[in-house]
Each structure stands twice: as structure tokens, then as C-alpha cells.
Enzyme design. Structure first.
Site, PDB file in Angstrom:
ATOM      1  CE  LYS A   1      -3.419   2.263   2.971  1.00  7.05           C
ATOM      2  NZ  LYS A   1      -4.230   2.084   4.147  1.00  7.05           N
TER       3      LYS A   1
ATOM      4  CD  GLU B   1       9.292  -5.868   7.266  1.00  7.38           C
ATOM      5  OE1 GLU B   1       9.128  -5.172   6.841  1.00  7.38           O
ATOM      6  OE2 GLU B   1       9.072  -6.647   8.296  1.00  7.38           O
TER       7      GLU B   1
ATOM      8  N   GLY C   1      -4.663  -1.897   5.537  1.00  6.93           N
ATOM      9  CA  GLY C   1      -4.112  -3.068   5.146  1.00  6.93           C
ATOM     10  C   GLY C   1      -4.773  -4.484   5.332  1.00  6.93           C
ATOM     11  NE  ARG C   2      -6.121  -3.817  11.831  1.00  7.35           N
ATOM     12  CZ  ARG C   2      -5.536  -2.826  11.854  1.00  7.35           C
ATOM     13  NH1 ARG C   2      -4.314  -2.536  11.144  1.00  7.35           N
ATOM     14  NH2 ARG C   2      -5.752  -1.796  12.632  1.00  7.35           N
TER      15      ARG C   2
ATOM     16  CD  GLU D   1      -1.479  -4.612  12.453  1.00  6.88           C
ATOM     17  OE1 GLU D   1      -0.460  -5.383  12.557  1.00  6.88           O
ATOM     18  OE2 GLU D   1      -2.245  -4.483  11.366  1.00  6.88           O
TER      19      GLU D   1
ATOM     20  CG  HIS E   1      -5.205 -36.192  17.956  1.00  4.20           C
ATOM     21  ND1 HIS E   1      -5.576 -37.452  18.148  1.00  4.20           N
ATOM     22  CD2 HIS E   1      -6.547 -35.910  16.927  1.00  4.20           C
ATOM     23  CE1 HIS E   1      -6.431 -38.100  17.537  1.00  4.20           C
ATOM     24  NE2 HIS E   1      -7.143 -37.238  16.975  1.00  4.20           N
TER      25      HIS E   1
ATOM     26  CE  LYS F   1       5.981  -1.292  10.230  1.00  5.86           C
ATOM     27  NZ  LYS F   1       5.194  -0.525   9.340  1.00  5.86           N
TER      28      LYS F   1
HETATM   29  C1  G6Q Z   1      -2.239  -3.761   8.265  1.00  2.00           C
HETATM   30  C2  G6Q Z   1      -1.090  -2.970   8.708  1.00  2.00           C
HETATM   31  C3  G6Q Z   1       0.136  -3.713   7.823  1.00  2.00           C
HETATM   32  C4  G6Q Z   1       0.363  -3.355   6.539  1.00  2.00           C
HETATM   33  C5  G6Q Z   1       1.805  -3.936   6.460  1.00  2.00           C
HETATM   34  C6  G6Q Z   1       2.248  -3.630   4.951  1.00  2.00           C
HETATM   35  O1  G6Q Z   1      -3.518  -3.223   8.577  1.00  2.00           O
HETATM   36  O2  G6Q Z   1      -1.340  -1.643   7.991  1.00  2.00           O
HETATM   37  O3  G6Q Z   1       0.076  -5.267   8.418  1.00  2.00           O
HETATM   38  O4  G6Q Z   1      -0.488  -4.222   5.856  1.00  2.00           O
HETATM   39  O5  G6Q Z   1       2.669  -3.303   7.169  1.00  2.00           O
HETATM   40  O6  G6Q Z   1       2.114  -2.492   4.470  1.00  2.00           O
HETATM   41  P1  G6Q Z   1       2.308  -2.097   3.054  1.00  2.00           P
HETATM   42  O7  G6Q Z   1       1.075  -2.698   2.020  1.00  2.00           O
HETATM   43  O8  G6Q Z   1       2.310  -0.604   2.816  1.00  2.00           O
HETATM   44  O9  G6Q Z   1       3.610  -2.699   2.527  1.00  2.00           O
END
Ligand code: G6Q
Length: 547
Positions: free
Chosen positions: A209, A215, A269-270, A355, A386, A514
Site C-alpha cells: 500500500k 521487507e 491493510g488488514r 492489530e 490431538h 520498525k
Molecule cells: C495492516 C497493517 C500492516 C500492513 C503491512 C504492509 O493493517 O497496516 O500489516 O499491511 O505493514 O504494508 P504495506 O502494504 O504498506 O507494504
């Protein structure tokens, strides 16, 4: 405008809930059943292809009506309208929360800054359709003219967990394209994946996003370098696409504007798998299935927005969490899907739920004086039976659990399905009823044990029962029903946040780590360790640089 703020524990209904709690807290679920013939009717919901049985929870009809009073006092109805109509309910980030707009029907109107967002949502959906169809039918070719065989989603957190979970859950519906997911900055993760790939036939989907995530950018850069070792530079255009709000940075990375799938900042994002973040889903299972997933979520949106609260699945599910968390003192909730396909479901929900509601400051900026977000965990049944079920049955902790199952088996092995479903049903029965001293004695006697031996074993073999479960029984695992199920949890998260008076849509708690990692990285790479760290941290840094 934003959400109203009310401390739930200061409401009249909360006080009533407290006294109701002391009335029923020691009652056994079996008593609730024997004293109320209408229990199933009142505490279960049949909706479309869902049958949700809340009756094995430690509640009565009165519990629900008191929670409905609480919902009024915290203005839940008003909050729901604000959520769906693009109000700035993510106040701390100054944004609307509109994943529901991504699956709304074409004639809906949803305004952000005075502009209806639905036409653009549909433009992007069209772009996803035409691109994924071209890749699937082979008309989109790699740089040597071969069709694509593998797709690699490069993203993390919300840009990974949703698509990865859905693609895996819908494995039965997958086409010939082989999906892969690279997320961890651990270089071994991407190396293990690319070692099996042929650059000529692989499509990389970079999902970020912000397009600033350490990463994802590290993985994207390393994979691009790996790719360019055996390909000409202009091959990038056929093999790399991106999903982002940050168009300029994507272009700077070397991706053509035509290969960018835009998203909006009002999609968290989530909650973004319904947006272009779901491109890998559309590629892996085909766009019709992706659209069906969205349609299912839309149906749940309609249910959530319109059903009365006593017959509203996400609302009651959220009430239950608050009930166990704030009254019974339960700290965690288990999610147990009785299908191997939903192997990643609990992991996915861990992010969505923890989150969102892992907050300890209320909407007025004060420390909360009550418990909020729960711990979420789980694994598919029957495997988990199990593994950790012992603790749920006989441990000291109260662990409310959602039992999810699909009545129809996809491959149709009736014998296996009968066994799976028997286990699904038996576990909630066992958790509720337990096993009494008399039952244990009777069984041991039947097995031929002597009196003394029986008495020695009895205490260990007794199950108290009274362990609450919710059974979510669905006809069949399909894109549409999965869409409904995911949306159900999304709305449950929202309702919990409204009741707890917290902001569910920011995630500042992930920022500090971070920031510190950046500082530590600079110091490790320049081998100049500063004195701004404690002794323990310095020790770890030294150990790393010496090894
Ligand atoms: C979700 C968070 C987080 C995000 C990641 C990736 O709600 O905001 O998990 O999706 O940090 O972020 P980018 O899509 O910006 O790389």
C-alpha cells in the site's frame, strides 16, 4: 464527524450486566438448556447458507437484551452507519474505513471528500478482471513468448496474510497457475521460493500500500536482481506488476504505469484483500471466483447493516467476546475450523483482530480501565484435538471457541466427511456437558476396574464441562461463503471496538520496533555500535557482529 465516545463501563446497561453476570456465572450450560425450551430458537441464527448456534454459550436471552441496551448506550447503530458511509472513523489516521465499498453493488454511492468512490472501485475491478484473465488464458506472455505458470505475491502483513489465506482456503478452486507468497525479510524465504522458478514463466505481484515497507522492498529488489541475472531489462514489463497507493515510487522501481493496480488510503491493510491487493486471488482462482468472494462479503455487509441485533451474527459474536473478556475474565479465544483448507484462517484473524483491538487508550485519549482485545489462536480440527484440546477441556483457563465447519466435503469422500463432522459436533457437546463423577465411575466399572482403582482415577477423569463454544455451520466451502465468513469477523472486530471505545483501525503499536530496527541496522552494518542501547541490547548486537 467521528465516532461518539462512551466509556462502556460507566453505562447503566454495564451495571445491569454486572449484576446479571453474578446471577448466572456459576450456572452450568446444561441448566440453561433444561430450564428453557426455546433456547435454540432464541440463540441460533439461520441465515442464507449459514447456521450459527450460539446456544452453547454461557448466556441467556436476557444477556442479549442487556447487551442490546449497551449497544444503544454506546450508539452502535449510529457507528455502523458512519462506518458504511465513509465517515472518518479512523480518526487517529484521519481516514474513512471503507473496505465495504470495495464489494458494494455498482449502484451504491459512497462519498469520500465529496466524491463517489464506487465508479473507481469498479474500474479497478475491471482492470483486475482483464489482467488476470489474460494471464490465466495465456494471452499475457512472458518475455520469451511463453505463458505464465507461476505467480509470486511479494508483500507482508495485510498485503500478504489476506491473499495467502484466501488462496489457500480456495485451493480446490485453483487453476493451473501456481501461487507463491514471499513475505519475511529473511532472505532464506525468497531464496527457497525462487530456486524453483523459471523467470520466463513467472509473474511477480508486488503488493505494498505504501511502497515503503522494508521487507517488501528488500524482497522485491532482491527478486528483481535475481530475475535480471538471466533476462534483459525490458523483460520487467512482462513479469512485474504492483498494487499500491504510491504510484510514483512504483514507477521509480521500474514498473510501467499500465502495470500498476491502484488502491486507496481508505482501505486498511488488514482489510484490503477485497481491493487490488486480492490480485493474486483473482489470478489463482480466476476472477469469477474472486467476484463471488466479494459478493459473499457484500451479503454479510447487508445482513450486518440491516438485521436486528438479536438476529445479527457479527453483533452477537462481538457481544460474546465482550462478555467472556470483560465479565468472565477470559483472555483468549480459539478459532477451530473443521476443514484443512482453512489452515491459515486463525493466523489471518490474529492480525485482523489483535492489530485492530490490541489497544489500551480509549477514544478520548485516556488509558482504558478495562480489558480490550483478546488473544486469538487456533488450528484446524481434528488435528488440534490431538494437540491442545486437553487444556480447553480440563485446564484452568476459560477459552471460548468458534467451531467452524462446512457440511459438504469438496472432494466428496463421505466416510471421511462423516468422521470429520462427528468430531466437529462431538467436541462442542463434550465441552458443554463434560463428564460427571457418576459417569466416570460407571464407565470404569464397566471396564472391569476394582473399587479402589476406580476411586483413585475418578478425579482425573471428570470433565467439568461448561466450556462455551459457538458453532458456525456452513453448507459448503466456496468463494461466496468464505467471503461471508471473513466479513463476519471484520464486522465483529468493528462492534468490539465500538463497545470498548477504542480506535480499531490504526496500528501505531507496530511502529516502534520498525524505528528501532532501522537504527540497529545502521549500526550493525557500519559496525559502529552506539551507547544509546541498554546492556542487553548491546550484547545481542555484539554477538551478531562477531558471528
Ligand atoms: C495492516 C497493517 C500492516 C500492513 C503491512 C504492509 O493493517 O497496516 O500489516 O499491511 O505493514 O504494508 P504495506 O502494504 O504498506 O507494504
Amino acid at each position: 464527524m467521528a465516532l461518539k465516545t462512551t466509556n462502556p463501563t460507566k453505562t447503566n446497561s454495564w451495571k445491569k450486566l454486572e449484576s446479571h453476570f453474578s446471577d448466572i456465572k456459576s450456572k452450568h450450560l446444561k441448566e440453561f438448556f433444561s430450564s428453557d425450551k426455546n433456547r435454540i430458537k432464541d440463540l441460533s441464527i439461520s441465515w442464507e447458507d449459514f447456521y450459527v448456534d450460539f446456544s452453547k454459550n454461557r448466556i441467556t436471552k436476557k444477556t442479549l437484551s442487556l447487551f442490546n441496551e449497551l449497544a444503544e448506550e454506546v450508539h452502535l447503530k449510529d457507528a455502523i452507519e458512519r462506518y458504511f458511509t465513509g465517515d472518518i472513523i479512523n480518526k487517529t489516521e484521519g481516514r474513512a474505513v471503507l473496505h465495504t465499498a470495495l464489494r458494494a453493488s455498482r449502484d451504491t454511492k459512497v462519498y469520500v471528500d465529496g466524491e463517489d468512490v464506487i465508479p473507481e472501485v469498479y474500474q479497478v475491478r475491471e482492470k483486475i478482471r482483464s489482467f488476470s484473465e489474460a494471464v490465466i488464458n495465456g494471452s499475457h506472455k512472458g518475455y520469451t513468448g511463453k505463458a505464465i505458470t507461476d505467480i509470486v505475491n511479494i508483500g507482508i502483513g495485510g498485503s500478504d496474510l489476506g491473499p495467502a489465506m484466501v488462496v489457500d482456503s480456495l485451493k480446490y478452486y485453483q487453476n493451473h497457475l501456481k501461487p507463491h507468497f514471499v513475505s519475511n525479510v529473511d532472505g532464506d524465504h525468497y531464496q527457497e521460493i525462487v530456486k524453483e522458478l523459471n523467470p520466463e514463466t513467472t509473474l511477480f505481484v508486488i503488493v505494498s500500500k505504501t511502497f515503503t515497507t522494508q521487507e517488501t522492498l528488500s524482497n522485491a529488489n532482491s527478486i528483481r536482481n535475481w530475475f535480471l541475472k538471466s533476462t534483459p531489462k525490458d523483460a520487467i514489463a512482462k513479469h512485474f506488476v504492483a498494487v499500491s497507493t504510491n504510484i510514483e515510487s512504483v514507477k521509480a522501481f521500474g514498473i510501467d504505469e499500465a502495470n500498476i493496480f491502484p488502491m486507496k488510503d481508505w482501505v486498511g491493510g488488514r482489510f484490503s484483500l477485497w481491493s487490488a491487493v486480492g490480485l493474486s486471488i483473482s489470478l489463482a482462482v480466476g476472477n469469477d471466483n474472486f467476484e463471488n468472494l466479494l459478493d459473499g462479503a457484500k451479503e454479510m455487509d447487508i445482513h450486518f447493516r440491516s438485521a436486528p441485533f438479536t438476529k445479527n451474527i457479527p453483533v452477537i459474536a462481538a457481544y460474546l467476546t465482550v462478555w467472556y473478556n470483560n465479565f468472565f475474565g477470559a483472555e483468549s479465544e480459539a478459532i477451530i475450523p473443521y476443514t484443512q483448507y482453512l489452515n491459515q484462517f486463525a493466523t489471518y484473524l490474529q492480525q485482523g483482530i489483535m492489530e485492530s483491538n490490541g489497544k489500551s487508550v480509549d477514544r478520548d485519549g485516556n488509558k482504558t480501565t478495562f480489558e480490550t482485545g483478546t488473544l486469538i489462536w487456533g488450528e484446524p480440527g481434528t488435528n488440534s484435538q490431538h494437540a491442545f484440546f486437553q487444556l480447553i477441556h480440563q485446564g484452568t483457563k476459560l477459552i471460548p471457541a468458534d467451531f467452524i465447519a462446512f457440511a459438504e466435503s469438496l472432494h466428496g469422500n463421505k466416510d471421511h466427511q462423516d468422521k470429520l463432522m462427528s468430531n466437529y459436533i462431538a467436541q462442542t457437546e463434550a465441552l458443554m456437558n463434560g463428564k460427571t463423577t457418576e459417569e466416570v465411575r460407571f464407565e470404569l466399572k464397566k471396564d472391569g476396574l476394582g473399587k479402589e482403582e476406580i476411586e483413585q482415577l475418578v478425579p482425573f477423569k471428570v470433565f467439568d464441562g461448561n466450556r462455551p463454544t459457538t458453532s458456525i455451520f456452513i453448507k459448503k466451502l466456496a468463494p461466496k461463503s468464505l467471503g461471508k465468513l471473513i466479513a463476519m469477523y471484520e464486522h465483529k472486530i468493528f462492534v468490539q471496538g465500538v463497545i470498548w471505545n477504542i480506535y480499531s483501525y490504526d496500528q501505531f503499536g507496530v511502529e516502534l520496533g520498525k524505528q528501532l530496527a532501522k537504527t540497529i541496522l545502521n549500526e550493525l552494518q557500519s559496525n559502529k555500535l552506539s551507547n544509546n542501547h541498554d546492556e542487553s541490547t548491546l550484547g545481542l548486537m555484539r554477538y551478531y557482529n562477531e558471528n
